[in-house]
Design an enzyme around this catalytic site. Structure first.
Site, PDB file in Angstrom:
ATOM      1  N   GLU A  28      -2.999 -16.127 -27.951  1.00  0.00           N
ATOM      2  CA  GLU A  28      -1.707 -16.178 -27.266  1.00  0.00           C
ATOM      3  C   GLU A  28      -1.007 -17.524 -27.452  1.00  0.00           C
ATOM      4  O   GLU A  28       0.075 -17.746 -26.944  1.00  0.00           O
ATOM      5  CB  GLU A  28      -1.864 -15.835 -25.786  1.00  0.00           C
ATOM      6  CG  GLU A  28      -2.995 -16.528 -25.074  1.00  0.00           C
ATOM      7  CD  GLU A  28      -3.184 -16.041 -23.635  1.00  0.00           C
ATOM      8  OE1 GLU A  28      -2.344 -15.297 -23.121  1.00  0.00           O
ATOM      9  OE2 GLU A  28      -4.189 -16.433 -23.028  1.00  0.00           O
TER      10      GLU A  28
ATOM     11  N   HIS B  65       0.823  -1.201   0.000  1.00  0.00           N
ATOM     12  CA  HIS B  65       0.000   0.000   0.000  1.00  0.00           C
ATOM     13  C   HIS B  65       0.860   1.256   0.000  1.00  0.00           C
ATOM     14  O   HIS B  65       0.464   2.296  -0.499  1.00  0.00           O
ATOM     15  CB  HIS B  65      -0.960  -0.018   1.198  1.00  0.00           C
ATOM     16  CG  HIS B  65      -2.115  -0.923   0.964  1.00  0.00           C
ATOM     17  ND1 HIS B  65      -2.582  -1.815   1.886  1.00  0.00           N
ATOM     18  CD2 HIS B  65      -2.877  -1.093  -0.133  1.00  0.00           C
ATOM     19  CE1 HIS B  65      -3.589  -2.477   1.374  1.00  0.00           C
ATOM     20  NE2 HIS B  65      -3.786  -2.063   0.143  1.00  0.00           N
TER      21      HIS B  65
ATOM     22  N   ASP C 231       2.336 -14.358 -23.614  1.00  0.00           N
ATOM     23  CA  ASP C 231       2.386 -15.790 -23.870  1.00  0.00           C
ATOM     24  C   ASP C 231       2.728 -16.105 -25.320  1.00  0.00           C
ATOM     25  O   ASP C 231       3.471 -17.045 -25.587  1.00  0.00           O
ATOM     26  CB  ASP C 231       1.052 -16.440 -23.494  1.00  0.00           C
ATOM     27  CG  ASP C 231       0.970 -16.658 -21.995  1.00  0.00           C
ATOM     28  OD1 ASP C 231       1.956 -17.165 -21.429  1.00  0.00           O
ATOM     29  OD2 ASP C 231      -0.047 -16.302 -21.389  1.00  0.00           O
TER      30      ASP C 231
ATOM     31  N   CYS D 269      -2.993  -6.998 -25.495  1.00  0.00           N
ATOM     32  CA  CYS D 269      -3.004  -6.676 -24.065  1.00  0.00           C
ATOM     33  C   CYS D 269      -1.783  -7.192 -23.315  1.00  0.00           C
ATOM     34  O   CYS D 269      -1.754  -7.165 -22.090  1.00  0.00           O
ATOM     35  CB  CYS D 269      -4.287  -7.176 -23.420  1.00  0.00           C
ATOM     36  SG  CYS D 269      -4.516  -8.951 -23.573  1.00  0.00           S
TER      37      CYS D 269
HETATM   38  C1  PEP Z   1      -0.548 -12.248 -22.236  1.00  0.00           C
HETATM   39  O1  PEP Z   1      -0.242 -13.438 -22.234  1.00  0.00           O
HETATM   40  O2  PEP Z   1      -0.032 -11.412 -22.998  1.00  0.00           O
HETATM   41  C2  PEP Z   1      -1.551 -11.734 -21.305  1.00  0.00           C
HETATM   42  C3  PEP Z   1      -1.980 -10.497 -21.367  1.00  0.00           C
HETATM   43  O3  PEP Z   1      -1.994 -12.559 -20.325  1.00  0.00           O
HETATM   44  P1  PEP Z   1      -1.143 -12.920 -19.003  1.00  0.00           P
HETATM   45  O4  PEP Z   1       0.040 -11.992 -18.940  1.00  0.00           O
HETATM   46  O5  PEP Z   1      -2.086 -12.750 -17.865  1.00  0.00           O
HETATM   47  O6  PEP Z   1      -0.759 -14.334 -19.246  1.00  0.00           O
HETATM   48 MG    MG Z   2      -1.466 -14.862 -21.240  1.00  0.00          MG
END
Ligand code: PEP
Ligand code: MG
Length: 593
Positions: A442, A200, A466, A513
C-alpha cells in the site's frame, strides 16, 4: 389508490445508506415522543417504596429483554440476540442503579423523575463522544431507559409489529428492539433523523433485509402520515412526494434490484470462476469478530482482511493478550476451513488510539503508523503477535503486516515474530509453525520493490485505499480533493500490474483488499491483470462474484490490456463502465455514482 395531490412539493434528501434495497410506500410516523414523568416530592418514608418500585421495574425489564433476546436468537440468530445481552448489561450496571438510588435519597423526588435525570446525563456524555461507535450506542441506552421508564409509569408500549398497513417508517430514531419487532411484510423500509452505519438498528435492518436510510437529520419535520415516499437504501437517497418521473424510475429500479438480489442469492454458494474456468477467491473484510456472520451469509470464501486495530479503539485500556486471543480464535474457528488474513494492527493515520499518549503529527498518514508504530512498541506488538500465533492452531490463519515500505521493515517485523515464536516454543504453547506471513502493498515504494519483497513474503494483499492516496498524493479523507482520488488512474493500474507480475514471477498469490475490490466497474480489469483474490465488504461479495462468473478470463485479459493503454483515469473509468454494461448488462444499475 388515492390520486396524488399535485400541490405536494417533492423533496429529495441524502442520508447514510444503512440497509440496501428500494422501498416505495406511504409514510407512517413512528412515535418519537419521550415519556416525560411528573416531578413529585417524596417523603423520607416513601423512599423505601420508591426503591422497591425501581427494583420491580428493573426485574420486569430484565424479563422483557430476556424474552426478546430469546425470540431474536431463535428467529435471527445468536449474533443478534447478543445485542440484547448488551442491554441486560446496562440493566445490571450497579453504578447506574446505585447512582439513581443515591439521587433519590438526596433529591427526594419520585423515582421516575430521578431516573430520567440520571439517564439524560449518561446520554449527554455519550452524545458528546468523538467516537462514532460510542455515539451509536445511545440508541441501546435509550432503548433500555425507555423500557424501565415504561415499567415505572405504566405507559403504553407502542409496537411496530402492530402496524396494520404496509408502510415506510419515519422516526427520529429507532431502537434495536423496535427494529427487531418489525414485521417484514408490513414495514417496507425505514428512515430516521439520527443514527450511523454502525448502530445496532442499522445492523439489524441489514439482517432483516429491510431497506433503511439513517442520519437524515430532520426528515421527521418534512413529512406527514400518508405522504408518498421513496427510499433508496443502496445510495442513501430519500424522495418525499416524488413526481411521476421519479416514481416510474424507482419502480423500475426496485424491480431490477429485486431480480438481481434473487439472482445473487442463487449464486452465493457457487464458486467464483470465470466462464472459461479461471478460479479467483472472493473474500470479505471484517473489523470485528461479529462481522464473520455477514462474511459467511454473503458466500465469501474467506476473510481477506481482518482489521485488528478496531480492538484497540474505543476503549480506555490496551486489550490483553487473552482477550485478543479469544477474538482471533473465534474468528478462525468460525471461518474454518476457509482462511482469515489477520492484519496486524494498523493504528495511526485516521485511526487513533485514545489510551496511548501518541503525539499529534502534522502528516499522520505519513507518520507513526501501522508497522512503524508496532516496531517502535515491541511490548504492544509482541502481545498482539502472541495472541495471533496462539489462535493459529484453531483454524486457517495467515498473518499480514500493514504499511510495509520495503524489505527492511518486513524483515524487522519477522524478527519480532521469530522472538515471539521462540518464547511460545519454550513455554510449550502450541501455534502453527508454518503460518504464512504476507505483506500489504500500500506504499508505492513497496509496489516498486515488490520483486524483492515477493522473494520473502508468502503472499501480497494490495491495499488500494492507501496505495491510491500515496501514489496520487491525495489525502483519502479530504473531500476537497476527492475528485483526484482515482482508482482507475493509469499510475495506479500500472502499480497494480507491477505488483501482480512480480508476485507471479515468484509464485506467490496476490489479493486486493481496498475498496477498489468492491467496485464492480473495475472487476474485469483487475481479473485480467491476474489478481488472485478480491477482498471486499461482505455486502459486495455476491456482486463481484456475479461479474467474475459472467465473463471470460481471456476477455478480461484483453480488457485489462486495453485499459492500460488509456492516458487518464476518466478514460479508463468510462471504458470500464461501458464494458460492464456490454458484458453484464443486468449489473449496470449497481454502478455507484
Ligand atoms: C487499504 O489501505 O486499502 C486497506 C485495505 O487498509 P485500510 O483501509 O485499513 O487502511
Ligand atoms: Mg491501508
Amino acid at each position: 389508490m388515492k390520486k396524488r395531490s399535485s400541490s405536494k412539493r417533492q423533496i429529495q434528501l441524502k442520508g447514510i445508506p444503512a440497509a440496501p434495497g428500494i422501498a416505495i410506500g406511504k409514510v407512517h410516523i413512528f412515535g418519537t415522543e419521550d415519556i416525560v414523568p411528573d416531578e413529585r416530592v417524596v417523603s423520607q418514608k416513601e423512599i423505601t417504596t420508591e426503591i422497591k418500585r425501581f427494583r420491580k421495574a428493573l426485574k420486569l425489564t430484565r424479563k422483557e429483554i430476556l424474552a426478546i433476546e430469546k425470540k431474536i436468537s431463535r428467529e435471527m440468530g445468536i449474533e443478534h440476540g447478543k445485542i440484547f445481552s448488551a442491554h441486560l448489561l446496562v440493566l445490571e450496571d450497579s453504578v447506574l442503579v446505585q447512582e439513581v438510588i443515591a439521587m433519590l435519597k438526596k433529591k427526594k423526588k419520585n423515582i421516575e423523575f430521578v431516573f430520567t435525570e440520571v439517564m439524560n446525563r449518561y446520554m449527554k456524555v455519550l452524545s458528546e463522544a468523538k467516537d462514532e461507535y460510542l455515539r451509536d450506542r445511545i440508541s441501546d441506552m435509550t432503548d433500555v431507559g425507555k423500557r424501565i421508564l415504561r415499567n415505572l409509569t405504566g405507559a403504553e408500549d407502542k409496537k411496530l409489529e402492530d402496524l396494520d398497513e404496509k408502510s415506510i417508517i419515519v422516526a427520529y430514531d429507532l431502537s434495536p428492539s423496535d427494529t427487531a419487532m418489525m414485521h417484514k411484510g408490513r414495514v417496507l423500509g425505514f428512515v430516521t433523523d439520527i443514527g450511523g452505519r454502525t448502530s445496532h438498528t442499522a445492523i439489524m435492518a441489514k439482517s432483516l433485509e429491510i431497506p433503511a436510510v439513517v442520519g437524515l437529520e430532520s426528515i421527521t419535520d418534512k413529512v406527514k402520515n400518508g405522504d408518498e415516499i421513496i427510499l433508496d437504501g443502496i445510495h442513501g437517497t430519500v424522495i418525499v412526494n416524488p413526481n411521476k418521473r421519479f416514481l416510474e424510475k424507482y419502480q423500475k429500479e426496485k424491480k431490477r434490484y429485486e431480480y438481481l438480489e434473487h439472482e445473487l442469492i442463487e449464486l452465493k454458494m457457487l464458486p467464483s470462476e470465470t466462464l472459461d474456468g479461471k478460479k479467483v477467491a472472493v473474500a470479505g473484510n471484517i473489523e470485528l469478530p461479529e462481522d464473520v456472520a455477514s462474511v459467511i451469509s454473503h458466500g465469501a470464501e474467506g476473510i481477506g482482511l481482518y482489521r485488528t486495530e478496531y480492538f484497540y479503539m474505543n476503549r480506555e485500556d490496551l486489550p490483553s493478550e487473552e482477550e485478543q486471543f479469544n477474538a482471533y480464535k473465534s474468528v478462525a474457528a468460525r471461518i474454518k476451513p476457509n482462511y482469515v488474513i489477520v492484519r496486524t494492527m494498523d493504528l495511526g493515520g485516521d485511526k487513533f488510539l485514545s489510551q496511548l499518549d501518541v503525539p499529534k503529527e502534522m502528516n499522520p498518514f505519513l507518520g507513526w503508523r501501522a508497522i512503524r508504530f508496532c516496531l517502535a512498541r515491541p511490548d504492544i506488538f509482541k502481545s498482539h503477535l502472541r495472541a495471533i500465533l496462539r489462535a493459529s492452531v484453531y483454524g486457517n490463519i495467515k498473518l499480514m503486516y500493514p504499511m510495509i515500505s520495503g524489505i527492511s521493515e518486513f524483515r524487522q517485523a519477522n524478527e519480532v515474530l521469530e522472538e515471539v515464536k521462540k518464547e511460545l516454543r519454550k513455554e510449550g504453547t502450541p501455534f502453527n509453525e508454518d503460518i504464512p506471513v504476507g505483506a500489504m502493498i500500500e506504499v508505492p515504494s513497496a509496489a516498486i520493490t515488490s520483486n524483492i519483497l515477493a522473494k520473502e513474503a508468502a503472499f501480497f494483499s494490495i491495499g488500494t485505499n492507501d496505495l491510491i492516496q500515496y501514489s496520487l498524493a491525495v489525502d483519502r479523507v479530504n473531500e476537497k480533493i476527492a475528485y483526484l482520488y482515482e482508482p482507475a488512474h493509469p499510475a495506479v493500474l500500472r502499480l497494480i500490474k507491477m505488483v501482480i507480475d512480480n508476485a507471479h514471477a515468484n509464485n506467490i498469490p496476490v489479493g486486493l483488499c481496498g475498496e477498489m475490490a468492491g467496485d464492480i466497474s473495475l472487476t474485469a480489469i483487475l481479473l485480467g491483470l491476474g489478481l488472485d483474490e478480491f477482498s471486499t465488504s461482505p455486502i459486495a461479495v455476491p456482486e463481484v462474484k456475479k461479474i467474475v462468473r459472467s465473463i471470460k478470463f481471456s476477455d478480461a485479459k484483453k480488457i485489462a490490456k486495453e485499459a492500460l493503454a488509456f492516458t487518464s483515469g476518466a478514460e479508463v473509468q468510462a471504458f470500464a463502465r461501458a464494458k460492464l454494461i456490454e458484458l453484464v448488462p443486468d449489473m449496470a444499475m449497481e454502478l455507484v455514482g
